[in-house]
Every structure is written in C-alpha cells, then in structure tokens.
Design a protein around this motif. Structure first.
Motif, PDB file in Angstrom:
ATOM      1  N   ALA B 112      63.525  93.800  45.900  1.00 57.14           N
ATOM      2  CA  ALA B 112      63.795  92.974  44.860  1.00 57.14           C
ATOM      3  C   ALA B 112      65.202  92.909  44.635  1.00 57.14           C
ATOM      4  O   ALA B 112      66.220  93.634  45.310  1.00 57.14           O
ATOM      5  CB  ALA B 112      63.389  94.134  43.733  1.00 57.14           C
ATOM      6  N   ALA B 113      65.385  92.245  43.439  1.00 58.35           N
ATOM      7  CA  ALA B 113      67.211  91.875  43.234  1.00 58.35           C
ATOM      8  C   ALA B 113      67.483  92.054  41.823  1.00 58.35           C
ATOM      9  O   ALA B 113      66.736  91.755  40.687  1.00 58.35           O
ATOM     10  CB  ALA B 113      67.202  90.428  43.613  1.00 58.35           C
ATOM     11  N   ILE B 114      68.715  92.493  41.598  1.00 60.92           N
ATOM     12  CA  ILE B 114      69.340  92.628  40.364  1.00 60.92           C
ATOM     13  C   ILE B 114      69.619  91.076  39.910  1.00 60.92           C
ATOM     14  O   ILE B 114      70.329  90.342  40.708  1.00 60.92           O
ATOM     15  CB  ILE B 114      70.641  93.369  40.298  1.00 60.92           C
ATOM     16  N   ARG B 115      69.338  90.593  38.797  1.00 61.57           N
ATOM     17  CA  ARG B 115      69.687  89.247  38.361  1.00 61.57           C
ATOM     18  C   ARG B 115      70.786  89.149  37.717  1.00 61.57           C
ATOM     19  O   ARG B 115      70.844  88.627  36.647  1.00 61.57           O
ATOM     20  CB  ARG B 115      68.298  88.681  37.470  1.00 61.57           C
ATOM     21  N   THR B 119      71.398  81.386  37.366  1.00 58.44           N
ATOM     22  CA  THR B 119      70.278  80.478  37.422  1.00 58.44           C
ATOM     23  C   THR B 119      68.804  80.669  37.031  1.00 58.44           C
ATOM     24  O   THR B 119      68.113  80.231  36.651  1.00 58.44           O
ATOM     25  CB  THR B 119      70.118  80.093  39.071  1.00 58.44           C
ATOM     26  N   SER B 120      68.624  81.935  37.412  1.00 57.46           N
ATOM     27  CA  SER B 120      66.845  82.498  37.230  1.00 57.46           C
ATOM     28  C   SER B 120      66.823  82.609  35.658  1.00 57.46           C
ATOM     29  O   SER B 120      65.543  82.447  35.316  1.00 57.46           O
ATOM     30  CB  SER B 120      66.742  83.837  37.952  1.00 57.46           C
ATOM     31  N   ARG B 121      67.752  82.521  35.031  1.00 55.97           N
ATOM     32  CA  ARG B 121      67.597  82.772  33.444  1.00 55.97           C
ATOM     33  C   ARG B 121      67.033  81.399  32.979  1.00 55.97           C
ATOM     34  O   ARG B 121      66.460  81.164  31.805  1.00 55.97           O
ATOM     35  CB  ARG B 121      68.776  82.938  32.675  1.00 55.97           C
ATOM     36  N   HIS B 122      67.313  80.279  33.803  1.00 59.65           N
ATOM     37  CA  HIS B 122      66.785  78.853  33.463  1.00 59.65           C
ATOM     38  C   HIS B 122      65.257  78.823  33.913  1.00 59.65           C
ATOM     39  O   HIS B 122      64.686  77.725  33.440  1.00 59.65           O
ATOM     40  CB  HIS B 122      67.470  77.811  34.226  1.00 59.65           C
ATOM     41  N   TYR B 123      64.868  79.990  34.538  1.00 58.32           N
ATOM     42  CA  TYR B 123      63.348  79.941  34.649  1.00 58.32           C
ATOM     43  C   TYR B 123      62.574  80.783  33.918  1.00 58.32           C
ATOM     44  O   TYR B 123      61.399  80.589  33.499  1.00 58.32           O
ATOM     45  CB  TYR B 123      63.216  80.127  36.280  1.00 58.32           C
ATOM     46  N   ALA B 130      62.656  90.205  39.572  1.00 54.14           N
ATOM     47  CA  ALA B 130      62.977  89.442  40.811  1.00 54.14           C
ATOM     48  C   ALA B 130      62.362  90.234  42.026  1.00 54.14           C
ATOM     49  O   ALA B 130      63.044  91.281  42.510  1.00 54.14           O
ATOM     50  CB  ALA B 130      64.234  89.059  41.057  1.00 54.14           C
ATOM     51  N   ILE B 131      61.097  89.978  42.341  1.00 53.31           N
ATOM     52  CA  ILE B 131      60.500  90.870  43.074  1.00 53.31           C
ATOM     53  C   ILE B 131      60.088  90.198  44.597  1.00 53.31           C
ATOM     54  O   ILE B 131      59.659  88.923  44.517  1.00 53.31           O
ATOM     55  CB  ILE B 131      59.030  91.267  42.718  1.00 53.31           C
ATOM     56  N   ALA B 132      60.670  90.735  45.709  1.00 53.46           N
ATOM     57  CA  ALA B 132      59.941  89.884  46.954  1.00 53.46           C
ATOM     58  C   ALA B 132      58.566  90.088  47.241  1.00 53.46           C
ATOM     59  O   ALA B 132      58.108  91.219  46.818  1.00 53.46           O
ATOM     60  CB  ALA B 132      60.854  90.724  48.100  1.00 53.46           C
ATOM     61  N   PHE B 200      63.646  84.723  44.323  1.00 52.70           N
ATOM     62  CA  PHE B 200      62.446  85.847  44.122  1.00 52.70           C
ATOM     63  C   PHE B 200      61.940  85.392  42.831  1.00 52.70           C
ATOM     64  O   PHE B 200      60.569  84.984  42.889  1.00 52.70           O
ATOM     65  CB  PHE B 200      62.633  87.140  43.973  1.00 52.70           C
ATOM     66  N   VAL B 201      62.368  84.990  41.775  1.00 52.64           N
ATOM     67  CA  VAL B 201      61.930  84.684  40.370  1.00 52.64           C
ATOM     68  C   VAL B 201      61.362  83.167  40.648  1.00 52.64           C
ATOM     69  O   VAL B 201      59.959  83.147  39.998  1.00 52.64           O
ATOM     70  CB  VAL B 201      62.837  84.546  39.327  1.00 52.64           C
TER      71      VAL B 201
END
Lengths: 225, 252
Positions: B112-115, B119-123, B130-132, B200-201
C-alpha cells in the motif's frame, strides 16, 4: 522549458549553434546562443514533480531564468485554438509546490518575463491573452471530470477558475513559479491554447518564446546584468 | 472521447500494441534493459517520457512502459494503457529508505502507499486507501524467493517532491516535511518513491491490478539493479502462471 522532450530539438533549431548536451529520463537539453548569449532548452516531462526537479537542477547549474513553453486548454469561452496565453500567475491545483511553500503563497510570474513576452507577441502580431493559468496534476481529471469520484469538486473548481478569470489550464507552471521564488530565480510561461477550431502546429508559439528570450536578453543587457 | 482503436494521446499506443501485463519503470532509459529480458522484444512507441517495448514471456504478450517521474505522468500512462486493454501493472523502480536498518539493494514489495501527492486526489477523496493488488504482492514474493533477492514487504510513501525529501530543511514547509517523515517512519513505511499511490488508487477505480517492487537506497552505494529487474520479470511469469491455472484470458 517545454514539457515534451520531443519539442526540445524543434525549439533548439531556432537557437544559433545549438548542440545536444544531455538526455536522461524526460529531461532533454540543448544549448545554443541567441544574440551571442548562451540559452538552453530543457524538457520537464509532464507534471509539477518532474518540473520541480528540472528547475532545481538547472538552477544548480547556474541558470536563473525559466520560461515554460507548451500547450494548454482554454478556460474562457471564445478562445480560438493556437491563441497564445502569457501567464502572470498560477492556481496551485497540484501537489508539488506544497512541498515548498504553504498553499497561501502565490505562484507569480516574473514581471520582466511577462513584459518581454507581451513585446514579442505584439511584434509577431499573434492573437493572445494575458492572465492566470490553472496548473493541475490530473490531465484526465480535467478533460473527463465526470469519470472521477471527485467529479463535483473538479467541476466546481473548474467553474471557479473560469469565474476567477483564469485563461488556460496546464500542468507545470505553478510549481516552476513557486520553486523559482524560493530560489530567487525568474519564471514565466507562454502557452498555445486549445480552443475553438482545429489545433495547429506550434511554430508561432515557439517563435514567440524564442523572441521573448531575445527581449529579455536585450533588457538585461541594458540593465548591465 | 477517443475511439477505442485510436492511438492514445500521450503514450502513442493503441489496442494490440501491448500485452495485458505491463511493467512500469519511472525512467524511460530502463525500458530497453528490461525488454531484453522478454522474448522477441520490440520497441512499439516513444513519446515524451513514455517508452514502450512489447515482447513475450512464456508465450504471453507482455510490455514495459515508462511513466516518467511523479504521479501526474504515471496516472496518464496507467489510464491510457488500460484503454489499450492492459490490466495488470507492476511498478518497478528505485526508492529511498525510511526504515533506517534497510541496506542498499534490498527490495521492497509494496502492499500500500501513503498518498503524499496531488494526483490521486483528482480521482478519489484522500480517505480512500492506495492498496496494491494482492495478486501482485504474492507474485512478487514468490518471484523474490526464486531470484534470491533480499526483500521486505510493506508500505511506501509516494511523494511529489524529490528535493522536499532529500533537503527538507531548505523548504518553506521544512518542519511539516520533517514531522511527516517522522510519522511515516513511526508508521513502519519501508521506502519512499514518487508514483505508487496514484497507480494504486487509479487501478482500484479502473478495476485493474497494480503492485510494485522497489530497490531501496540505504546509506551504502546502490548495487546494480539486475536483481530488481529479474524479480519484476519473474513476478510476471508468476502472474501468468496463476492466471493460466485459473483459466483467465492471458491476451487482450
């Protein structure tokens, strides 16, 4: 500083004696001269993360004046494709500049650069707008906002930028400005906009960018820089 | 909207150009060395920071596409690759260490990833994790065991600013960066890189699989990336083998 490494040689072709000096990742650099003064073109890649790296590293190499040249979407209705946007400041709708300065700090372009660009487009008689750019992290968040889980926010924000008078939307300039402010460097941006009608070649944009640098060199010489 | 058979705007690929399985290095310069580990690799497109080679592994088409640095360009690569029919992605790259005892050259297999990026906030709202894909985590672990790599499994920090991590004291937000870094360390994050969280997101939203393996840069000089690349390649073989066993379609 174009975003696209593929545009670097096209821009370098307008410099005198340009030579390719480096290629790594999305960063391609050519150096030549304009009016006898050394000038370079370095691509930033898409987005503020890679652009910040490019500015930081160029500054360490001694560069102190950064001009983004690229393409953008238009925000105001009535904009024709290939109309030029001369950027005065940028909406920090991205993540990178937050790693440099709190969000309240404005991303503002250097006045000398804005002036030089205005002179250049006037001389070349190119249709243009002068104003604020929207710098975003998500291309598809802008062009297909309805697909995003945060679509209402994106649509609301887009409406705000339009009401606020922003002219164009791209993905790099806000961070180039904020990082330049911290470094004590100059930054500006000139963009061809997508609007009504077919989007054509970038020849006029590139000419205007190169002409702006000539203007800047000339005004710097006069100031004894 | 683009027609399904049109070339995608940034990556300059269309359906048929890539396999379902795609490795995603950040650096376009790493695509060619990775492609040499495929059978019959061919360069299929080069545009901006996006370089793509397609070949086969165990007879199944596989590709490698560079993302460029950062989530903005990585998001574009992923979106457009999915439009071309790809559905399984392994980010392969380098990273900095967060846990102080990690030695240079160890691999981090990402769960998993720390956001810590824009970019991912646009999604998706920031609360969304954010999970693999678990398939990728398992395949990477199996692969690392076969290649003999020293590895750990855990969380990565995905950030937008390289220099904000390496020279935080220089920034206007230095205290915040230092405080947050301390938090990631306390939270057990292994490594720090610049792309995984958005991949991931977005993969979650697009219902595709994404994972990542990173070689971690510790205090010592970095060794060759060979074991990283071999492990990433082996993870695709593992995924292909598992998918085949599950009767999944292996081609687009």
């Amino acid at each position: 500083m174009p975003g696209d490494p593929g545009r670097v040689p096209l821009i370098a072709a307008l410099l005198d004696n340009a030579v390719h000096v480096a290629s790594n990742r999305e960063f391609v650099t050519y150096t030549g001269t304009l009016d006898g003064v050394e000038v370079s073109v370095t691509s930033t890649g898409i987005g503020t993360p890679s652009s910040a790296i490019a500015v930081e590293e160029l500054f360490r190499c001694g560069a102190d004046t950064f001009i983004r040249v690229g393409t953008s979407g238009s925000i105001q209705s009535g904009t024709k494709s290939n109309d030029i946007a001369i950027v005065t400041g940028a909406i920090r709708h991205e993540g990178t500049s937050n790693h440099y300065m709190p969000i309240e700090f404005p991303a503002v372009c250097d006045v000398e650069i804005v002036q030089a660009m205005c002179k250049a487009v006037d001389r070349l008689e190119l249709p243009h707008q002068v104003g604020i750019s929207h710098s975003k992290d998500s291309y598809y968040g802008e062009v297909e906002p309805e697909r995003s889980a945060v679509s209402e926010q994106l649509l609301d924000a887009w409406r705000a930028w339009r009401i606020g008078g922003a002219i164009c939307s791209e993905m790099e300039i806000s961070t180039i400005c904020v990082v330049s402010s911290i470094l004590g460097a100059r930054a500006g941006g000139i963009m061809a906009m997508h609007g009504e009608g077919e989007f054509g070649p970038l020849d006029n944009l590139i000419k205007a960018a190169v002409e702006s640098v000539r203007e800047l060199i000339s005004s710097d010489k006069k100031k004894g820089k | 909207m683009m027609e399904i058979n049109d070339k995608q705007y940034h990556i300059q690929l269309k359906r048929g150009d890539v396999g379902k399985y795609v490795l995603l290095p950040g650096d376009p310069g790493r695509c060619e060395p990775i492609s040499r580990l495929f059978d019959n690799p061919k360069l299929v497109a080069t545009n901006r920071e996006y370089v793509t080679y397609t070949g086969t592994l165990d007879g199944v088409p596989v590709s490698v596409t560079s993302t460029g640095i950062g989530c903005p360009s990585a998001a574009i690569a992923l979106e457009e690759l999915v439009k071309c029919g790809a559905d399984t992605f392994i980010r392969v790259g380098t990273s900095g260490h967060i846990q102080k005892d990690i030695k240079s050259g160890e691999l981090a297999i990402i769960t998993a990833a720390i956001r810590d990026e824009g970019t991912s906030r646009h999604y998706m709202p920031i609360e969304f994790p954010a999970i693999a894909s678990i398939d990728t985590v398992l395949a990477l672990q199996a692969a690392a065991k076969k290649t003999g790599a020293t590895f750990r499994t855990g969380i990565t920090q995905s950030k937008d600013s390289f220099y904000g991590q390496h020279e935080p004291e220089r920034m206007g937000v230095a205290r915040d960066l230092l405080e947050r870094w301390k938090a990631w360390e306390i939270g057990g994050a292994l490594c720090s890189e610049m792309e995984a969280s958005a991949l991931f997101v977005i993969a979650s939203m697009l219902r595709v699989r994404a994972g990542g393996v990173m070689m971690v840069h510790g205090k010592e000089p970095m060794p060759s990336l060979d074991i990283l690349l071999e492990t990433a390649i082996q993870s695709l073989r593992e995924l292909i083998s598992i998918d085949r066993a599950n009767g999944k379609k292996l081609t687009i």
